[in-house]
Every structure is written in structure tokens, then in C-alpha cells.
Design an enzyme around this catalytic site. Structure first.
Site, PDB file in Angstrom:
ATOM      1  N   ASP A   1      -0.626  -2.971 -11.877  1.00 43.50           N
ATOM      2  CA  ASP A   1      -0.361  -4.260 -12.538  1.00 43.50           C
ATOM      3  C   ASP A   1      -1.712  -4.873 -12.900  1.00 43.50           C
ATOM      4  O   ASP A   1      -2.186  -5.801 -12.234  1.00 43.50           O
ATOM      5  CB  ASP A   1       0.417  -5.190 -11.609  1.00 43.50           C
ATOM      6  CG  ASP A   1       1.774  -4.622 -11.228  1.00 43.50           C
ATOM      7  OD1 ASP A   1       2.712  -4.761 -12.029  1.00 43.50           O
ATOM      8  OD2 ASP A   1       1.877  -4.021 -10.138  1.00 43.50           O
TER       9      ASP A   1
ATOM     10  N   GLU B   1       3.009   3.025   0.423  1.00 45.15           N
ATOM     11  CA  GLU B   1       2.004   1.998   0.115  1.00 45.15           C
ATOM     12  C   GLU B   1       1.978   1.027   1.287  1.00 45.15           C
ATOM     13  O   GLU B   1       1.072   1.030   2.102  1.00 45.15           O
ATOM     14  CB  GLU B   1       2.340   1.272  -1.183  1.00 45.15           C
ATOM     15  CG  GLU B   1       1.372   0.138  -1.513  1.00 45.15           C
ATOM     16  CD  GLU B   1       1.881  -0.780  -2.614  1.00 45.15           C
ATOM     17  OE1 GLU B   1       1.056  -1.536  -3.137  1.00 45.15           O
ATOM     18  OE2 GLU B   1       3.085  -0.774  -2.933  1.00 45.15           O
TER      19      GLU B   1
END
Length: 333
Positions: free
Chosen positions: A281, A202
Site C-alpha cells: 500500500d 505477516e
């Protein structure tokens, strides 16, 4: 992006969500409600003040806020209420199987016993099975920027409850914390019969993806978008059918991708990689899983492929996968 399959059609597709931090579903309203319930003082003036701070410059700026909000989670009921709110939203988005991450080391740091966390989350999952017919379970994540000994200790503390977990994962700040640091912890997880996944590629380099596969023995990569920097790795992921759990809106909000229009999900699919779409999230990154599908302006065929990938990439039983794939086929006739 504009156009693409509509949100109602996306929600009609049975799917799995495989990259979801349950603490990252803590909406500001619930955070303040739990703070009041538990007598916890939040360092924010109001719900609106908290929401206004969701302009992140990088992963660390997000994590600072994320951990501050986690302090309101104190009891078994708190964790059950948190997960139940997410599961209701997920079901509305067509999620029929969920593999939910949680961060026990952070809760331990807040004085909360791991059993309290697991029991509360399991309460919500059990209720969702009855209420919605959803299946799923829990993936215990190690916080990679905490000491490795802490990860080792928390794993041993839940060894007697391995049957209540699906597997283990590795999350939080990636740069400077290469996967090999956790080799012994992952080997122990394998001894306990736990499946293994890890965040890699990431903000960290493609090499972290390779290291997660070769050193940690993971079966699935969380994020993984920087694999595109290594063509040989991309070819390997496609050949070995190693899934990536990609989180488009998160990638944009944390500046891993410049804009949703530039997201590499199509490049991954074109290369034959088993990419999936997830929300990471969602309370912090602007949308649950349906919103992530919609933001990509997918064609009908792309949306169906991603839904199918999510089911096939899950750790559900073969029978459950067959059931969900049949439901997906029926929904697309």
C-alpha cells in the site's frame, strides 16, 4: 541501511509487482480531489492532516484509515484514475507486469457495484498496455474479517467475469481469521479457473502459511515472512519453489519487523526461497516498489535476483515471462 544499488539502477531493471493493493495507492492529494469531485466529506482537515495520520501502530490502525479513504471512490472514472496514477509510477520504477489486488466487498459496502470497480481498473490496465507496453491484471481479494458468506457471494457475483480476473486473494486482519475458513470459497474459485494467493505469515503465525498451501491450494504466499519460525516450512517453500511476495517498507511501518536493517529478506534468499519485493500500500507505507528495493541496500546481484524472481513468480504467460527475462538479461549486461 546505507549504500547498495542506486535507485536509477533499480529502475532500469525490468520487474513485476505482485503484491499491490490498488486502493493503497490512493495518495492524499487524489483522495481530496475525488472527494471534491463526488461530494464526499472526508474526516480530515486537509491533505497535510491526512498525511500526518500515517503513523500506524499495527495493521488494524492502518486499516481504519485505509477504509475511511476508500469512501471517495465512486465511479468507473475514479477507479481508472486511481489505477492510472499507480501504473505511471510503477512504469517509472521499471515495473513491466503488475498483478493488482482490489477489495470489492468494501466497495459494495459503500454502495458501489463490482462491475464499476472492475471496469475502471481494466480501463487503466488497457491504457497502460498501449501507453507503456505493460501487462497484468486483477486479483479479487476477500476481506478475511468480513463474513465468509460475503466472500462467497461476491465471488458468485463476478463468476460471469472470471475472464477479466487473474485470480483471488485473501487480505485484511489476519489474526483470528485462519485460512481454512475460506476453503469452500477457494474451491469455487478453482472451479472458475482462477489462480489463488493469500496473505499469510505477516502478523499471523507460520502455521497460516502451511494452511494456505494445504487447505486453500494457493500458488503464492503474500508476505509470509514468519515462515522463518518454521525451518521445515522454509525448506518446503524453497523445494517447491513457492514464491513469497514480500513488502519491506510495509513490514516496518506495521511493526511486523522492527527496522529495515532487521528485515529477513536476505535470510529468505539465503534459504533458497523465491522471495520478491513489492510495495503493498505505497501511498501509506512510504514508497513504491523502487523505494522498497532501495531501502534494502541491495547489492547489484541481489537486486537482479529479486527482479528475476518477480518475473518468474508472476502469473504472466510463459511467452511474456521469457520476454521479460530476456529484457532483464539485456539490462544487466
Amino acid at each position: 541501511m546505507t549504500g547498495g544499488i542506486g535507485l536509477d539502477a533499480i529502475r532500469a531493471l525490468p520487474k513485476a509487482e505482485l503484491h499491490l493493493h490498488v486502493e493503497g495507492t490512493l495518495e492524499p492529494q487524489l483522495a481530496f480531489a475525488l472527494a471534491q469531485r463526488n461530494g464526499v466529506a472526508l474526516p480530515f482537515a486537509s491533505v497535510e492532516d491526512l498525511r500526518a495520520r500515517y503513523d500506524f501502530t499495527d495493521l488494524q490502525s492502518f486499516l481504519d484509515l485505509y477504509y475511511a479513504c476508500m469512501a471517495v471512490l465512486r465511479t468507473r472514472k475514479d477507479f481508472a484514475d486511481l489505477a492510472a496514477a499507480y501504473l505511471a509510477r510503477a512504469h517509472a520504477d521499471g515495473v513491466r507486469h503488475v498483478e493488482m489486488f482490489f477489495d470489492p466487498q468494501v466497495h459494495l459496502g459503500n454502495g458501489i457495484d463490482v462491475d464499476t470497480v472492475i471496469d475502471g481498473l481494466r480501463d487503466a490496465l488497457d491504457d497502460a498496455r498501449v501507453r507503456y507496453g505493460m501487462t497484468g491484471g486483477l486479483i479479487l481479494c476477500f476481506v478475511r474479517d468480513l463474513p465468509v458468506d460475503s466472500a462467497r457471494a461476491v465471488l458468485e457475483s463476478v463468476a460471469h467475469r472470471a475472464g477479466d480476473l487473474i485470480g483471488v486473494g485473501l487480505d485484511s486482519a489476519e489474526v483470528g481469521y485462519p485460512p481454512h475458513l475460506f476453503a469452500e470459497v477457494y474451491a469455487r474459485a478453482a472451479e472458475l479457473g482462477l489462480r489463488r494467493v493469500a496473505h499469510a505469515g505477516e502478523e499471523g503465525p507460520a502455521a497460516y502459511v502451511t494452511e494456505s498451501l494445504d487447505v486453500l491450494g494457493v500458488e503464492r504466499i503474500d508476505h509470509g515472512i514468519r515462515c522463518l519460525e518454521d525451518p521445515a516450512l522454509v525448506e518446503r517453500l524453497a523445494r517447491e519453489r513457492i514464491p513469497l511476495t514480500v513488502c519491506p517498507l510495509s513490514n516496518v511501518r506495521l511493526r511486523a519487523v522492527d527496522a529495515i536493517e532487521a528485515h529477513p529478506i536476505r535470510a529468505l534468499l539465503d534459504a533458497g526461497v523465491v522471495a520478491t519485493v513489492n510495495s503493498d500500500d505505497p501511498a501509506y507505507f512510504g514508497g513504491y516498489v523502487g523505494d522498497n528495493y532501495a531501502a534494502l541496500a541491495l547489492t547489484d546481484a541481489e537486486a537482479v535476483l529479486l527482479a528475476r524472481n518477480s518475473i518468474e513468480a508472476s502469473f504472466a504467460s510463459d511467452a511474456r515471462k521469457a520476454e521479460l527475462l530476456a529484457a532483464l538479461e539485456a539490462a544487466t549486461r
